[in-house]
Structure formats: structure tokens, C-alpha cells
Design a protein around this motif. Structure first.
Motif, PDB file in Angstrom:
ATOM      1  N   GLU A 186      14.601  -2.716   0.965  1.00  0.00           N
ATOM      2  CA  GLU A 186      13.415  -3.411   0.595  1.00  0.00           C
ATOM      3  C   GLU A 186      12.323  -2.744   2.015  1.00  0.00           C
ATOM      4  OE1 GLU A 186      12.509  -7.074  -0.677  1.00  0.00           O
ATOM      5  OE2 GLU A 186      10.698  -6.807  -0.779  1.00  0.00           O
ATOM      6  N   VAL A 187      12.941  -3.577   3.227  1.00  0.00           N
ATOM      7  CA  VAL A 187      11.990  -3.249   4.049  1.00  0.00           C
ATOM      8  C   VAL A 187      12.326  -2.209   4.776  1.00  0.00           C
ATOM      9  CG1 VAL A 187      12.022  -4.215   7.281  1.00  0.00           C
ATOM     10  CG2 VAL A 187      12.540  -5.600   5.249  1.00  0.00           C
ATOM     11  N   HIS A 188      13.491  -0.861   4.665  1.00  0.00           N
ATOM     12  CA  HIS A 188      13.308   0.227   5.480  1.00  0.00           C
ATOM     13  C   HIS A 188      12.718   1.091   5.103  1.00  0.00           C
ATOM     14  CE1 HIS A 188      17.051   0.164   8.135  1.00  0.00           C
ATOM     15  NE2 HIS A 188      17.266  -0.763   8.227  1.00  0.00           N
ATOM     16  N   GLN A 189      12.610   0.912   3.541  1.00  0.00           N
ATOM     17  CA  GLN A 189      11.796   1.331   2.385  1.00  0.00           C
ATOM     18  C   GLN A 189       9.752   1.418   3.250  1.00  0.00           C
ATOM     19  OE1 GLN A 189      13.047   0.821  -1.565  1.00  0.00           O
ATOM     20  NE2 GLN A 189      14.713   1.848  -1.111  1.00  0.00           N
ATOM     21  N   LYS A 190       9.464   0.541   3.073  1.00  0.00           N
ATOM     22  CA  LYS A 190       8.288  -0.239   3.671  1.00  0.00           C
ATOM     23  C   LYS A 190       7.558  -0.098   5.313  1.00  0.00           C
ATOM     24  CE  LYS A 190       7.623  -3.979   0.529  1.00  0.00           C
ATOM     25  NZ  LYS A 190       7.469  -5.814   0.430  1.00  0.00           N
ATOM     26  N   ILE A 191       8.855   0.547   6.025  1.00  0.00           N
ATOM     27  CA  ILE A 191       8.435   0.911   6.886  1.00  0.00           C
ATOM     28  C   ILE A 191       8.491   2.342   6.734  1.00  0.00           C
ATOM     29  CG2 ILE A 191       9.633   1.609   8.960  1.00  0.00           C
ATOM     30  CD1 ILE A 191      11.604  -0.989   9.068  1.00  0.00           C
ATOM     31  N   ARG A 192       9.266   3.524   6.716  1.00  0.00           N
ATOM     32  CA  ARG A 192       8.466   4.205   5.956  1.00  0.00           C
ATOM     33  C   ARG A 192       7.827   4.675   5.489  1.00  0.00           C
ATOM     34  NH1 ARG A 192      13.156   7.446   6.883  1.00  0.00           N
ATOM     35  NH2 ARG A 192      15.304   6.195   6.808  1.00  0.00           N
ATOM     36  N   LYS A 193       7.107   4.092   4.567  1.00  0.00           N
ATOM     37  CA  LYS A 193       5.782   3.630   3.415  1.00  0.00           C
ATOM     38  C   LYS A 193       4.901   3.810   4.784  1.00  0.00           C
ATOM     39  CE  LYS A 193       4.363   2.536  -0.856  1.00  0.00           C
ATOM     40  NZ  LYS A 193       4.289   1.699  -1.823  1.00  0.00           N
ATOM     41  N   PHE A 194       4.670   2.703   5.285  1.00  0.00           N
ATOM     42  CA  PHE A 194       3.637   2.543   6.627  1.00  0.00           C
ATOM     43  C   PHE A 194       3.175   4.051   7.574  1.00  0.00           C
ATOM     44  CE2 PHE A 194       2.973   1.006  10.984  1.00  0.00           C
ATOM     45  CZ  PHE A 194       1.569   0.522  10.415  1.00  0.00           C
ATOM     46  N   VAL A 195       4.977   4.116   7.918  1.00  0.00           N
ATOM     47  CA  VAL A 195       4.564   5.560   9.065  1.00  0.00           C
ATOM     48  C   VAL A 195       3.860   6.508   8.329  1.00  0.00           C
ATOM     49  CG1 VAL A 195       5.687   6.787   9.957  1.00  0.00           C
ATOM     50  CG2 VAL A 195       6.497   4.762  10.152  1.00  0.00           C
ATOM     51  N   ALA A 196       4.424   6.611   6.584  1.00  0.00           N
ATOM     52  CA  ALA A 196       3.895   8.261   6.450  1.00  0.00           C
ATOM     53  C   ALA A 196       2.527   7.433   5.749  1.00  0.00           C
ATOM     54  CB  ALA A 196       4.377   8.255   4.659  1.00  0.00           C
ATOM     55  N   GLY A 197       2.102   6.809   5.706  1.00  0.00           N
ATOM     56  CA  GLY A 197       0.885   6.274   5.280  1.00  0.00           C
ATOM     57  C   GLY A 197      -0.465   6.249   6.350  1.00  0.00           C
ATOM     58  N   SER A 198       0.205   6.307   7.778  1.00  0.00           N
ATOM     59  CA  SER A 198      -0.186   6.238   8.616  1.00  0.00           C
ATOM     60  C   SER A 198      -0.763   7.107   9.915  1.00  0.00           C
ATOM     61  CB  SER A 198       0.268   5.569   9.832  1.00  0.00           C
ATOM     62  OG  SER A 198       0.109   4.530   9.642  1.00  0.00           O
ATOM     63  N   ALA A 199      -0.021   8.051   8.643  1.00  0.00           N
ATOM     64  CA  ALA A 199       0.377  10.448   9.310  1.00  0.00           C
ATOM     65  C   ALA A 199      -1.175  11.167   8.684  1.00  0.00           C
ATOM     66  CB  ALA A 199       1.218  11.097   8.915  1.00  0.00           C
ATOM     67  N   PRO A 200      -1.349  11.863   9.881  1.00  0.00           N
ATOM     68  CA  PRO A 200      -2.208  12.497   9.741  1.00  0.00           C
ATOM     69  C   PRO A 200      -2.166  13.246   8.245  1.00  0.00           C
ATOM     70  CG  PRO A 200      -2.024  12.825  11.453  1.00  0.00           C
ATOM     71  CD  PRO A 200      -1.593  11.464  11.338  1.00  0.00           C
ATOM     72  N   GLU A 201      -2.288  13.472   7.643  1.00  0.00           N
ATOM     73  CA  GLU A 201      -2.899  14.667   5.957  1.00  0.00           C
ATOM     74  C   GLU A 201      -1.736  15.945   6.331  1.00  0.00           C
ATOM     75  OE1 GLU A 201      -4.992  15.768   3.322  1.00  0.00           O
ATOM     76  OE2 GLU A 201      -5.718  13.574   3.122  1.00  0.00           O
ATOM     77  N   ALA A 202      -1.724  16.437   7.809  1.00  0.00           N
ATOM     78  CA  ALA A 202      -1.584  17.681   7.876  1.00  0.00           C
ATOM     79  C   ALA A 202      -0.025  17.812   9.131  1.00  0.00           C
ATOM     80  CB  ALA A 202      -2.255  18.727   9.096  1.00  0.00           C
ATOM     81  N   SER A 203      -0.086  16.437   8.940  1.00  0.00           N
ATOM     82  CA  SER A 203       1.876  16.271   9.981  1.00  0.00           C
ATOM     83  C   SER A 203       3.005  16.000   8.929  1.00  0.00           C
ATOM     84  CB  SER A 203       1.858  14.434  10.777  1.00  0.00           C
ATOM     85  OG  SER A 203       1.687  14.193   9.832  1.00  0.00           O
ATOM     86  N   ILE A 204       3.457  16.469   9.962  1.00  0.00           N
ATOM     87  CA  ILE A 204       4.804  16.227   9.494  1.00  0.00           C
ATOM     88  C   ILE A 204       4.949  15.547   8.268  1.00  0.00           C
ATOM     89  CG2 ILE A 204       6.126  18.123  10.392  1.00  0.00           C
ATOM     90  CD1 ILE A 204       7.095  15.783  11.653  1.00  0.00           C
ATOM     91  N   ASP A 205       5.955  14.867   7.605  1.00  0.00           N
ATOM     92  CA  ASP A 205       5.827  13.996   6.870  1.00  0.00           C
ATOM     93  C   ASP A 205       7.001  13.054   7.374  1.00  0.00           C
ATOM     94  OD1 ASP A 205       7.456  12.675   3.640  1.00  0.00           O
ATOM     95  OD2 ASP A 205       6.548  11.681   4.618  1.00  0.00           O
TER      96      ASP A 205
END
Ligand code: PEP
Length: 267
Positions: A186-205
Motif C-alpha cells: 500500500e505504501v509503496h504504491q502510494k509513493i509511486r503515485k505521489f511521484v508520478a502525480g508530481s511529475a510534469p506531463e512531458a517527463s518520463i514516468d
């Protein structure tokens, strides 16, 4: 493709003699897995030189347990990131809960240390995690997001492309109490989601590329189950990294869980 990584954190343990004895027993075990997984050892600073020499050309990398957030100057007791880089370090742990709790390092201070490590060309291993009280109060996500956000505010989200995040619930460190697979996932998925959500659209995932390791009472007995979880890319190992058989077996569990078994290389 995220390459699994196993990091041994010796904390404030060791002696010239004990380190030598440990490495003589450990390195033949680790070398079996060095192509399948990344491996790093983080000894106390006074032993960096010794451990660097013992590691030699094994492919096992050297790491440090902390770095100053300043470049140089009147900061008695601190080690600058450049000094650690000069010693041969490739990784530096920042924000370990023992630093946050016992030495009162704030998330902003941790972020400055993260920046210094990156600027010196090394990879920060950013530790995040909640206390038992925070978990029981339903604050796990809030605490971890605050710890991550402080680093994003300091260096920007793109910097996570060159970092490792370690989820280390404070209540599981050195206690023998491990988080359940569900809690870890649960926490690892949330960390991934947080980082993905903070990334600018054009950046790699970034969320998908980021290596997230788990730490907290990992042992041979529970390593495979933890490392088999989809969002776990390895481990940060404290107590068990001081025992050659145990740490060697944990490295084997990570290689197995990553789909690589048996001897893959010899020195
Ligand atoms: C650590 O020091 O980061 C750690 C996870 O310790 P332990 O494995 O002993 O719980």
C-alpha cells in the motif's frame, strides 16, 4: 526496468578487525548475485577507506550513512558529500529515521542533504516512514507525503530519477516487527503515485521508474515474501547486514524474487 538493489546499513557498528572478518565471509556470497542485483554496503564513515579497499573490484558498491547539506566550512562532525564521493561512495542514505528522531533532522534539512548528495554525483537513498503513533492515527500517507514533498520543494521532482526511496516504518526498524505485505504494498504504491502525480506531463514516468526499497527487520526468513511484492525493488537492511550468512541469503532471496536464480557471475 527497475534493477533491484540491496543496501546494507551497518549503522554505528564494526571495528577494523570485525569488518575484515565480515567482508571475507560476505563477499564470496554477494558476488554470486552482483550482476542480477545492485549491492551496496554503508559502513560508518571512519571505515569507508577500509571497506572500499575490501570491496575492490567485486562490483559491490560503497555507500555512506549520511552527508552534510553544506559544501564545506565550520560544521564540526559533518562529512561533506564531496568528501564521501572522493572516498568512492556511490550511494548515501539520507533521512534515516534514526537521524530524524534521535538527531532531530527536519525534512527540510534532509532535503538539503539530498541535494548535496546529488550535486556530488552520487545517488541519495531517501528514507521515509511513519511512527507507530502516526500509523495508528491514520497519518501514514500524510507523513510520508510531507517527507517526500520537502525534497520535491528543494530539488524538484525530476531529481527522483537519480534517487532511491526507502520505505522504512519507524516501528519496524530494529524491532523484529516487520510490516505486513499488504502494508508494504500500500505504501509503496502510494509513493509511486505521489511521484508520478508530481511529475510534469512531458517527463518520463518517474513513478514507474523509481526504485523503492523496503527496510525494517528484513531477515532471511521474510525476505523472499517481501521482495516478491510487485512494487518492492529491494531492501535496506540494518541488523541482518552484519551477518554474512544472513545478508548473503537476503541477497539470494532478492535475486530469486527478481527472477534470477543461481550463480550468475564469478570474479
Ligand atoms: C535500517 O537501519 O535501515 C534498518 C532497516 O534496520 P533493521 O534491518 O535492523 O530493522
Amino acid at each position: 526496468m527497475r534493477k533491484p538493489i540491496l543496501i546494507g546499513n551497518w549503522k554505528m557498528n564494526g571495528s577494523l578487525q570485525a569488518n575484515q572478518a565480515l567482508m571475507v565471509r560476505l563477499l564470496p556470497r554477494l558476488r554470486l548475485f552482483r550482476r542480477a542485483i545492485d549491492l551496496a554496503i554503508c559502513p560508518p564513515s571512519p571505515y569507508l577507506f577500509q571497506v572500499r579497499d575490501l570491496l575492490g573490484y567485486t562490483g559491490v558498491m560503497l555507500g555512506a550513512q549520511n552527508a552534510a547539506g553544506y559544501v564545506s566550512g565550520a560544521y564540526t562532525g559533518e562529512n561533506s558529500a564531496t568528501m564521501l564521493q572522493e572516498m568512492g561512495c556511490r550511494y548515501v542514505i539520507v533521512g534515516h529515521s534514526e537521524r530524524r528522531v534521535l538527531f532531530h533532522e527536519s525534512s527540510q534539512e534532509v532535503a538539503a542533504r539530498f541535494r548535496a548528495v546529488l550535486s556530488a554525483g552520487m545517488t541519495p537513498i531517501l528514507c521515509v516512514g511513519e511512527s507507530l503513533t502516526e500509523r495508528e492515527s491514520g497519518l501514514t500517507s500524510v507523513v510520508i507525503e510531507q517527507q517526500l514533498q520537502a525534497v520535491v520543494d528543494e530539488v524538484g521532482i525530476a531529481a527522483f530519477a537519480n534517487a532511491v526511496v526507502a520505505y522504512e516504518p519507524v516501528w519496524a526498524i530494529g524491532t523484529g516487527q516487520t510490516a505486513t505485505p499488504e502494508q508494504i504494498s500500500e505504501v509503496h504504491q502510494k509513493i509511486r503515485k505521489f511521484v508520478a502525480g508530481s511529475a510534469p506531463e512531458a517527463s518520463i514516468d518517474l513513478g514507474q521508474e523509481l526504485r523503492i526499497v523496503y527496510g525494517g527487520s528484513v531477515k532471511q526468513a521474510n525476505a523472499y515474501d517481501i521482495f516478491s511484492l510487485a512494487d518492492v525493488d529491494g531492501g535496506l537492511i540494518g541488523g541482518a547486514s552484519l551477518h554474512a550468512d544472513e545478508f548473503g541469503a537476503i541477497a539470494g532471496a532478492l535475486a530469486d524474487a527478481s527472477g534470477v536464480t543461481g550463480e550468475v557471475s564469478a570474479i
